[in-house]
Design a protein around this motif. Structure first.
Motif, PDB file in Angstrom:
ATOM      1  N   LEU A   1      -9.064  -3.064   8.333  1.00  0.00           N
ATOM      2  CA  LEU A   1      -9.251  -1.531   8.937  1.00  0.00           C
ATOM      3  C   LEU A   1      -8.174  -1.334   9.858  1.00  0.00           C
TER       4      LEU A   1
ATOM      5  N   GLN B   1      -5.401   0.018   7.890  1.00  0.00           N
ATOM      6  CA  GLN B   1      -5.751   1.456   7.102  1.00  0.00           C
ATOM      7  C   GLN B   1      -5.818   2.567   8.117  1.00  0.00           C
ATOM      8  N   LYS B   2      -5.960   2.337   9.264  1.00  0.00           N
ATOM      9  CA  LYS B   2      -6.014   3.051  10.569  1.00  0.00           C
ATOM     10  C   LYS B   2      -4.580   3.501  10.755  1.00  0.00           C
TER      11      LYS B   2
ATOM     12  N   ALA C   1      -1.150   7.201   3.434  1.00  0.00           N
ATOM     13  CA  ALA C   1      -2.334   7.827   3.240  1.00  0.00           C
ATOM     14  C   ALA C   1      -1.888   9.342   2.914  1.00  0.00           C
TER      15      ALA C   1
ATOM     16  N   MET D   1       0.932  -1.287  -0.026  1.00  0.00           N
ATOM     17  CA  MET D   1       0.075  -0.069   0.010  1.00  0.00           C
ATOM     18  C   MET D   1       0.835   1.081  -0.148  1.00  0.00           C
TER      19      MET D   1
ATOM     20  N   ARG E   1      -2.158   3.741   8.788  1.00  0.00           N
ATOM     21  CA  ARG E   1      -1.676   4.839   7.689  1.00  0.00           C
ATOM     22  C   ARG E   1      -2.287   5.910   7.975  1.00  0.00           C
ATOM     23  N   ARG E   2      -3.531   6.052   8.214  1.00  0.00           N
ATOM     24  CA  ARG E   2      -4.379   7.163   8.462  1.00  0.00           C
ATOM     25  C   ARG E   2      -3.871   8.132   9.624  1.00  0.00           C
TER      26      ARG E   2
ATOM     27  N   SER F   1     -10.906  -0.400  16.697  1.00  0.00           N
ATOM     28  CA  SER F   1     -10.606   1.016  15.802  1.00  0.00           C
ATOM     29  C   SER F   1     -10.804   2.191  16.619  1.00  0.00           C
TER      30      SER F   1
ATOM     31  N   GLY G   1      -4.641  -5.373   4.493  1.00  0.00           N
ATOM     32  CA  GLY G   1      -6.159  -4.929   3.788  1.00  0.00           C
ATOM     33  C   GLY G   1      -7.073  -5.068   4.820  1.00  0.00           C
TER      34      GLY G   1
END
Lengths: 291, 291
Positions: B117, B120-121, B4, B1, B123-124, B90, B115
């Motif tokens: 959540l 993703q979190k 972000a 990936m 990175r964000r 999360s 892949g």
């Protein structure tokens, strides 16, 4: 010691450090090339097994080089400094067309040969044009400044490498052997950082650097020769690092040379195998500096 | 990936790969700095122990970071992909001021987090400004292209390193850890040679690279960070080497960074500890790109 002076119009012989553990059974391409450079069937090769404590080392190499077609192979059973005064040995070196120093312990080699007629003859004969090869300890001892010991598996730091005077066939380089296999980057970097004048050569097992009369080396063997050039170094912490403290060395250049690659030690530039245009023909049989 | 996106006017948080084996008993300067960057007594640190198979890993780090004054420390017991969907986890990441990924196996980490959540979190949250640190496997996974495995003690050669997709906090670098201790130069050189766009970072044990929002890293710890920059490479044999054949890589640049040294990943230039003039003040607390 410094290299012996090369007479006007002459070329010094090849200097051939080998990283140890070279193939002695299958292709034997390193030994084969050395025998060729020594004159093949007309060769008279002298083996110096002094670094080794094994009784059979001299005999083993006699068998190998004879098997590869060398006309004549002798070894000098030098085990004490006074053996170096034996007139017959001197004569054999005078008539040699190639000299080979075996592996073992480079401090044994330097402590027994250093300052003797034999060491002087090796330098002189090389200056007169005959090739000198050495493997492992026999490779280390070739340079003026020799890696005598030190830890593998360490980050570069003062004290991770110990230097001693070598036999002095060249003062362009400092040589380390069994390089990748024994994780010696840290100690080679440390040695190179002491005085960036020296180019660090890290030679893998079963790999040799054939350093031609023109100071261009060519790699032969299955591993790599790692060249560390610190001449453009922008920062070194060597003079104010505490003992054992990891060194900072900024702005180093690194070339990893696989088989057939060449490196010009004067220009400090590496060349891929195919690219002969830049520095002329492959130097393996050249006797003149390419145009 | 890919990383972000960072919102206009914001800075991403520090990315802190650690080479494994860091001091957890004495000075703990790496962990200490991470706790400070996370906010100290106001910090809310979330530990992700997923790479480790040891039950106590999360607890251990909770004790360490709490001992260093972190206000709040939690760990996420994620052992299966579906654990990544737990809403409470999360929420903890949403409120975190620092994230720490432990050592273990980076493929376990990428296979479980990839892949989801949670990935993703991470990175964000980093893009929003919070620091993310990881040790050993937790360091490897930080980059877009991750060193998944490969042999130490080998000359560079295709097949000595295996790559896998990482979590993608940065795509400037490829990270290897336990670098000197496990003799990983060969595999880092191989990885760097695949695409010289990537800067190779070889991080020793007990050593960390604090990569600031300005893409300048600073070294903390007792070992070195070895930076391989292949962008000026003049020759690589990677595309025609036979499997296992030693690679030739000419014209690499190498910086060995000890404690306090910095390296600008955009400009590809190293700086000694004292020399702050060239790129502004030390970046450890800076949030803006120095002038």
């Amino acid at each position: 010691m410094c290299p012996a002076p090369v007479a006007n119009g002459n070329d010094r012989g090849y200097i051939i450090p080998i990283g140890g553990g070279e193939d002695r059974i299958k292709e034997m391409q390193i030994h084969r090339r050395f025998v060729e450079l020594s004159g093949g069937s007309a060769a008279s090769i002298v083996v110096i097994p002094t670094a080794s404590m094994l009784h059979e080392t001299g005999q083993d190499y006699r068998r190998i080089f004879s098997g590869l077609g060398a006309g004549k192979v002798d070894f000098l059973p030098i085990n004490r400094r006074k053996d170096c005064d034996i007139p017959e040995f001197s004569e054999m070196l005078d008539n040699a067309t190639g000299i080979f120093m075996t592996g073992g312990n480079q401090l044994r080699l330097s402590a027994i040969l250093g300052g003797t007629l034999v060491a002087q003859k090796i330098r002189r004969r090389n200056a007169e044009g005959i090739p000198v090869a050495g493997t492992s300890a026999g490779a280390s001892i070739m340079s003026e400044h020799m890696v005598a010991g030190g830890a593998g598996n360490e980050s570069p730091a003062e004290g991770t490498v110990s230097l001693a005077p070598g036999i002095g066939l060249t003062n362009s380089v400092i040589i380390d052997q069994h390089f990748t296999q024994r994780n010696r980057l840290g100690r080679l970097l440390t040695a190179s950082s002491y005085n960036p004048f020296l180019i660090g050569l890290g030679i893998d097992e079963d790999t040799a650097a054939f350093i031609g009369p023109d100071n261009v080396l060519e790699v032969v063997g299955s591993g790599t020769v790692t060249v560390v050039d610190a001449s453009q170094m922008t920062h070194s912490s060597i003079w104010d690092a505490k003992p054992g403290e990891a060194l900072s060395l900024l702005g180093l250049r690194l070339d990893v040379l696989g088989e057939g690659c060449r490196y010009d030690l004067d220009a400090r530039v590496g060349y891929p195998p195919q690219d002969h245009s830049a520095i002329g023909e492959p130097p393996i049989v050249a006797t003149k500096k390419p145009a």
